[in-house]
Scaffold this active site. Structure first.
Site, PDB file in Angstrom:
ATOM      1  CG  MET A 102      -2.039  -1.176   1.140  1.00 18.51           C
ATOM      2  SD  MET A 102      -3.653  -0.518   2.303  1.00 18.51           S
ATOM      3  CE  MET A 102      -2.528  -1.512   3.622  1.00 18.51           C
ATOM      4  CB  CYS A 103       3.704   2.211   1.718  1.00 17.52           C
ATOM      5  SG  CYS A 103       2.845   2.548   3.430  1.00 17.52           S
ATOM      6  CB  THR A 104       5.653   5.098  -2.756  1.00 12.49           C
ATOM      7  OG1 THR A 104       3.976   4.952  -3.107  1.00 12.49           O
ATOM      8  CG2 THR A 104       6.139   4.431  -4.017  1.00 12.49           C
ATOM      9  CB  VAL A 105       8.536   0.509  -0.340  1.00 12.71           C
ATOM     10  CG1 VAL A 105       9.214   0.047   0.073  1.00 12.71           C
ATOM     11  CG2 VAL A 105       6.960  -0.248   0.981  1.00 12.71           C
TER      12      VAL A 105
END
Length: 668
Positions: free
Chosen positions: A529-532
């Site tokens: 879900m997070c832009t890693v």
């Protein structure tokens, strides 16, 4: 006999002149130190009466340079006379200090003397101004020279200077007043032998004074001095001119009558006596005239404008300075106005959006608009340079508005605004309760597209880029796209639709896909879900996107700039032959941070593309809202509309027609 003491010229430089010099230096002179003409003015001197002592206090008029001094047609104040000069601006303070001032002064003095020998008075008041403009600190070092020729023996006054109202008739004073207010002239002749006094230029002296008794002759000049017994500086060169051209004027024992014109009440009249043939050899006399500073020393002055300037104005000029310096040596053809006038819409105010905004602002872009639906969270400030810890408190500020507000704190001259709205996405059905608001959001998004020139797609999901891609293609906008992986990035410019394309039609973000955008957000783990990404990747990708836009804007074909051909044997095309002064204008940049490598690519448009295909664009133009509803709510809608479903069937049929051979049968 009393030796005449002339009132030296003083200078007055208006702040607007220094601003004009700023612009002249940055945009025209650049590194040149050639002489350039300037025009100033001076008015008649005056005096005021001290209320306590009752004495007159002289108020000399200064030679004034205004903001239009570089103009070919400057506005000269009423009752003032124009005066021309030369300005020489040096590039460093060391050059200014080391300048051969004697040689410069003598060069101008020679020019003035040659004009006297030619019988002209046009250059009698010509001046020299040398300057050094410290454009970063807004300090201006300058020194004026007003060359005036020295008479040997010195000029003498044949008695006291009288008030013109006592020495001349009211008719003469009125005639001079009317003549000078009709046509300003620094020097003039007055003939009082007839009932009506007459005025003429100095150049007509030979015929104008022919047969006129000395007591009816007056040589006049507009006098910047206000002192009762000290005529102004212009008289020195006027006397040098008369002594050289008309020496007989001084042969009479009575001397030459001179009118120092100030105004009807304060003008002075005196008798000037001096050498009748001292300058008739043709050799130039020595000259003086460097202006003294306020401490009475022969030294330059310094004007410091920084404390008086609006800090916002200072910031704006500083931003422009850094950009305009590129044009001095490196890129004279760089069109900065085309960049600064470009209106940019940033869809996404996250990590990419913040870095892109900073890059655009550094390029001088003045209009930046953010669109985002999120709020600032505690994880944002360390990665997103437009936010602070305080922006995260109380649930967080709306990202778009907060980014715009903080951008203006960095540079008040930017026109930054933010809009909180959600962009409809394929595969994400619109809840019935949200239909009305979503329709308003789409209408606002369309309006924003219409009001901007460049659209940046900086969102964090594939499907969120679909509607902006369609809008950008339909409206013929420049669309810039940036997307991040863990240690890879994609930066690209979208091609335009078929009707607008010139040459090869470049693809959009979706042209390489045979899968329509769909829900990629549901059922994802936290790391999905997070832009890693690696921390430095966003700034690299964002900078690349901004620089790609800058190169595109410098190309004469703009949005239709052709992409360079793929590398051959590892060799890229010559960037200087690209058509843009900033080099290559690639279609796509694929970056690999693990390898510290960036690869330029070129991709063709796909006729069945779900983002820029003809069928999708035509549906959008027929009914944009209907297209959005169907794409969001109906599974398989975009595949059917674009023709991808037919492509699938064709593929299945092609596979079905293949005759598979068993290896064992083949061996038999």
């Amino acid at each position: 006999m009393t030796i005449i003491q002339f009132q030296p010229f003083s200078s007055l430089v208006e702040p607007a002149f220094w601003h004009a010099l700023n612009n002249m230096k940055i945009d025209v002179l650049k590194l040149s130190d050639d002489f350039i003409p300037v025009t100033g003015s001076y008015a008649p001197g005056r005096s005021i009466t001290d209320r306590e002592s009752g004495q007159d206090i002289a108020m000399p008029s200064a030679l004034t340079l205004a903001g239009d001094a570089f103009s070919e047609d400057p506005q000269i104040p009423k009752y003032a006379v124009p005066v021309t000069g030369l300005l020489k601006n040096y590039n460093t303070i060391e050059e200014f200090k080391a300048a051969d001032k004697t040689a410069l002064f003598n060069e101008l003095s020679d020019e003035i003397w040659k004009s006297i020998q030619a019988g002209s008075t046009a250059k009698l008041t010509k001046f020299l101004l040398i300057t050094f403009a410290d454009l970063k600190k807004y300090r201006y070092y300058y020194w004026f020279a007003f060359p005036a020729f020295v008479a040997k023996p010195a000029w003498e006054a044949g008695g006291d200077w009288q008030s013109a109202s006592e020495a001349l008739s009211p008719e003469t004073i009125s005639a001079v007043h009317d003549a000078l207010h009709t046509q300003a002239r620094p020097f003039f002749l007055v003939r009082t032998s007839s009932a009506t006094p007459e005025i003429a230029p100095i150049e007509e002296l030979q015929t104008f004074f022919e047969g006129v008794p000395p007591e009816h002759r007056l040589v006049g000049f507009v006098d910047p001095s206000g002192a009762p017994s000290n005529p102004g500086w212009p008289l020195r060169n006027l006397l040098a001119y008369l002594s050289h051209r008309h020496p007989s004027l001084f042969s009479d024992a009575a001397g030459l009558r001179v009118l120092c014109w100030r105004d009807a009440a304060r003008s002075r009249v005196g008798i000037v006596k001096g050498p009748s043939s001292a300058q008739d050899t043709g050799a130039r006399p020595s000259a003086v005239g460097w202006e003294k500073n306020p401490q009475g020393k022969l030294a330059p002055r310094m004007a410091d404008l920084a404390p008086t300037m609006d800090p916002k104005r200072l910031a704006e000029q500083a931003v422009d300075l850094n950009l305009k310096l590129m044009r001095w040596r490196i890129l004279p053809e760089l069109d900065l106005e085309r960049v600064s006038n470009t209106r940019c819409l940033l869809l996404g105010a996250g990590t990419l959006g913040c870095y892109v905004a900073r890059g655009l602002m550094a390029w001088g872009v003045r209009t930046i608009t953010f669109v985002d639906s999120a709020r600032v969270s505690f994880s944002n400030p360390v990665r997103q340079p437009l936010f602070t810890f305080e922006d995260c408190l109380d649930g967080g500020k709306p990202k778009a508005e907060c980014a715009a507000e903080n951008l203006k704190k960095i540079f008040p001259g930017v026109n930054a605004t933010g809009h909180s709205l959600s962009i409809p996405m394929p595969g994400h059905p619109i809840p019935p309760a949200s239909v009305e608001q979503t329709q308003k959001d789409v209408a606002l998004l369309e309006q924003l597209f219409d009001n901007h020139d460049v659209i940046f797609l900086l969102m964090d999901s594939r499907e969120s880029r679909w509607l902006p891609t369609v809008m950008g293609a339909a409206k013929g906008k420049i669309v810039m796209n940036a997307a991040l992986g863990f240690d890879t990035f994609l930066v690209m410019r979208h091609g335009v639709r078929k009707e607008l394309a010139k040459g090869d039609r470049l693809g959009c973000y979706y042209c390489n896909d045979i899968v329509a955008p769909a829900d990629s957000l549901t059922d994802r783990t936290l790391d999905q879900m997070c832009t890693v990404t690696r921390p430095g990747l966003a700034s690299i990708a964002s900078s690349s996107a901004v620089e790609l836009l800058a190169a595109l804007l410098q190309h004469p074909d703009g949005v239709n700039a052709p992409a360079p051909a793929p590398p051959k044997n590892g060799q890229l095309p010559d960037p200087h032959a690209s058509g843009s002064v900033l080099g290559l204008v690639p279609h796509q940049l694929r970056g690999y941070l693990a390898e510290f490598r960036t690869v330029p690519l070129k991709g063709a448009a796909f006729s069945r593309c779900t983002g820029c295909g003809d069928a999708v664009l035509e549906a959008y133009e027929r009914d944009a809202w209907a297209l959005v509803r169907s794409a969001c709510d109906e599974t398989g809608f975009l595949e059917k509309l674009s023709g991808l479903d037919e492509l699938y069937r064709e593929g299945e049929e092609a596979i079905g027609d293949v005759e598979w051979v068993d290896e064992e049968d083949d061996d038999m």
